[in-house]
Design an enzyme around this catalytic site. Structure first.
Site, mmCIF file in Angstrom:
data_model
loop_
_atom_site.group_PDB
_atom_site.id
_atom_site.type_symbol
_atom_site.label_atom_id
_atom_site.label_comp_id
_atom_site.label_asym_id
_atom_site.label_seq_id
_atom_site.Cartn_x
_atom_site.Cartn_y
_atom_site.Cartn_z
ATOM 1 N N CYS A 80 0.805 -1.003 0.419
ATOM 2 C CA CYS A 80 0.230 -0.329 -0.056
ATOM 3 C C CYS A 80 0.674 0.936 0.166
ATOM 4 O O CYS A 80 1.957 1.615 0.786
ATOM 5 C CB CYS A 80 -0.706 -0.034 1.082
ATOM 6 S SG CYS A 80 -1.519 1.286 1.042
ATOM 7 N N GLY A 81 0.933 2.222 -1.387
ATOM 8 C CA GLY A 81 1.681 3.439 -0.662
ATOM 9 C C GLY A 81 1.348 4.277 -0.011
ATOM 10 O O GLY A 81 1.843 5.325 0.732
ATOM 11 N N HIS A 82 0.085 4.498 0.447
ATOM 12 C CA HIS A 82 -0.511 5.221 1.772
ATOM 13 C C HIS A 82 0.101 4.677 2.745
ATOM 14 O O HIS A 82 0.680 5.577 3.862
ATOM 15 C CB HIS A 82 -2.271 5.744 1.634
ATOM 16 C CG HIS A 82 -2.606 5.573 0.835
ATOM 17 N ND1 HIS A 82 -2.207 6.881 0.036
ATOM 18 C CD2 HIS A 82 -3.932 5.123 -0.461
ATOM 19 C CE1 HIS A 82 -3.192 7.271 -1.398
ATOM 20 N NE2 HIS A 82 -4.125 6.181 -1.290
ATOM 21 N N CYS A 83 0.377 3.078 2.988
ATOM 22 C CA CYS A 83 0.793 2.786 4.227
ATOM 23 C C CYS A 83 2.538 3.699 4.411
ATOM 24 O O CYS A 83 3.271 4.034 5.688
ATOM 25 C CB CYS A 83 0.881 1.107 4.472
ATOM 26 S SG CYS A 83 -0.882 1.220 4.028
#
Length: 534
Positions: A80-83
């Site tokens: 996950c990029g947001h993570c």
């Protein structure tokens, strides 16, 4: 909005900051390793730690809850990029709290690797953060704070320590007020009253304000109070705003929150990426914008008059200055303005998106501004709608160009099936689907009964079709009755083609959702305060 646009337009770009739960990238199955004699293991593993952040699993979460009475857990996915964007801020927050010996611990769980935990805590998107108190595993609190280190740390401080500082005397009060631009003090004669709990609950989440609390009679007297009151002290504008507590109804958290948001705003706010979120959060529906070029003396001389008119409309109309010399072209375009037309005023209701303009050549003085606002609020001025002129070559390309002035004629042509993309020039999702839309138009260019078109909804407003998200796709089938079908499917040539070939129906086997998206399709939202996509 990360590169936020003016919230008076509420044009929020970017992603939602969440990844939908789903399988991450995987590889082929490996051969099982050669069997070895089992090693003796302790009954329960010790939690690992990385940069002051505990790494938890199904085996170690229980132990961590027992040992740490205040535990914030991030459920993340490695893909996950947001993570990944949150990870360094999360580590910094852990370091900040450790440095001050705060009684709170940060932890993380790899959701896809720990499906039992993800299911137990109803994790459906990443990152998801939950706050556990006193080992209570069944009712964690959802994390609602910022995604940067200082905000994370402050959100936690206000849960493990007092969310408002207890003020014992005038020296305490002055020290608190001198240290911050905005301070909120609750004056309560009885600190056991239920209104105090309401006040402290609000203080937990209003992270951009500092809170104090007192029951001292001498402080009531010092600040001229005779009954329970919440007072907002600020180092600008009026300097102070009072919110008396209703003796019978008590303190309503929603009303107090709106009051604090409204009165913490400057009477006049200059738009910038830093102020935009506050402008929207104030929840004042009416905005008055003064467009000026801040490099010109003659324009700057208009600001005192604008400020003079503002107090009459506190809480009813938000006064905003837009510098046309800065990077605000999107704002000018939204109002159909050019930089050369400054100085000028525009009024907008962000709920209805109705826009109003003063008479041509109207002066920008305190009296004229006051009269203009009163006329709009009183219904004495009609709104205007934007429309570009019809381009002479509007129908020469495969994708036809629609504007407000030719929309009705084309969309409701009873001999044509018309598929229209409503877009915004700045919308990343619109740009992403543009090639597929061009391919679709090229594919059906020889079908006389099918029209593929597009309309810039930021420069052309249609009363019957307000557009709140970009891109919005609508299908206008041939025949009488002015029928309209909203397209909700995937944005690729194959699905578009199936939709057209079936007369405006999405095949049943076609999935409505795009894997990995939080919403069925990515969308840049207007007038809603959020955005989705990835």
């Amino acid at each position: 909005m990360d590169g936020q646009l003016l919230p008076v337009l509420v044009l929020l770009l970017g992603a939602s900051g969440l990844c939908e739960q789903g399988p991450g990238p995987g590889g082929p199955l490996e051969e099982p390793p050669e069997e070895k004699p089992p090693e003796e293991k302790p009954s329960e593993e010790e939690p690992l730690e990385e940069d002051r952040v505990l790494v938890l699993s199904q085996q170690t979460l229980g132990q961590a809850l027992q040992e740490h009475p205040a535990l914030l857990v991030e459920f993340y996915a490695p893909w996950c990029g947001h993570c990944r964007a949150l990870a360094p801020e999360y580590r910094k927050a852990a370091a900040l709290l450790a440095a001050e010996s705060a009684r709170v611990t940060l932890a993380k769980v790899d959701g896809p690797a720990e499906p039992e935990l993800a299911e137990e805590f109803a994790v459906t998107e990443y990152p998801t953060l939950k706050f556990f108190r006193d080992g209570n595993r069944t009712h964690p609190e959802e994390y609602t704070g910022p995604r940067e280190a200082k905000g994370i740390a402050e959100w936690l401080r206000r849960r493990v320590g007092p969310s408002a500082r207890r003020l014992e005397d005038e020296e305490d009060a002055r020290a608190l007020m001198d240290a911050q631009d905005v301070v909120v003090v609750g004056f309560f004669q009885d600190l056991q009253d239920r209104d105090v709990a309401t006040f402290l609950g609000l203080a937990q989440d209003a992270l951009d304000m500092t809170f104090g609390l007192t029951d001292r009679p001498q402080l009531f007297q010092k600040f001229g109070l005779t009954k329970d009151t919440v007072v907002l002290f600020k180092k600008y504008d009026e300097g102070r705003a009072d919110f008396p507590v209703d003796k019978e109804l008590g303190l309503d958290q929603g009303d107090l929150s709106r009051f604090l948001l409204t009165h913490s705003m400057h009477l006049v706010t200059e738009y910038s990426s830093e102020t935009s979120s506050k402008i929207f959060a104030a929840r004042i529906l009416n905005h008055l914008l003064l467009f000026v070029n801040q490099t010109l003396d003659a324009h700057r001389e208009l600001l005192p008059g604008f400020r003079e008119a503002a107090p009459h409309f506190r809480g009813q109309v938000l006064f905003v200055v837009v510098d046309v010399g800065a990077d605000n072209d999107h704002v000018l375009q939204y109002f159909g303005l050019k930089a050369q037309e400054a100085p000028t005023l525009r009024f907008i209701n962000i709920e209805t998106t109705k826009k109003y303009a003063p008479g041509h050549g109207a002066p920008v003085t305190a009296a004229a501004i006051t009269d203009f606002c009163r006329a709009v609020l009183g219904g004495g001025i009609k709104p205007y709608r934007l429309s570009q002129e019809v381009p002479p070559d509007w129908d020469q390309r495969p994708v036809k160009t629609l504007v407000g002035k030719n929309f009705e004629q084309v969309a409701f042509d009873e001999t044509k099936n018309v598929f229209i993309k409503f877009y915004a020039p700045w919308c990343a999702h619109c740009k992403e689907m543009a090639p597929a839309w061009e391919e679709l138009a090229e594919k059906y260019r020889d079908h006389e009964d099918i029209v593929i078109a597009e309309l810039d909804a930021t420069a052309n407003e249609l009363e019957a079709f307000p557009v709140h998200g970009f891109p919005t796709l609508k299908y206008f089938p041939a025949g009488p009755g002015r029928k309209v079908i909203d397209y909700k499917g995937a944005r690729d040539l194959e699905t578009f083609s199936k939709f057209l070939d079936s007369g405006g129906e999405l095949p049943a086997e076609e999935p409505a959702e795009v894997p990995g998206a939080t919403f069925p399709v990515g969308v840049c939202l207007q007038a809603s305060g959020q955005s989705s996509g990835g």
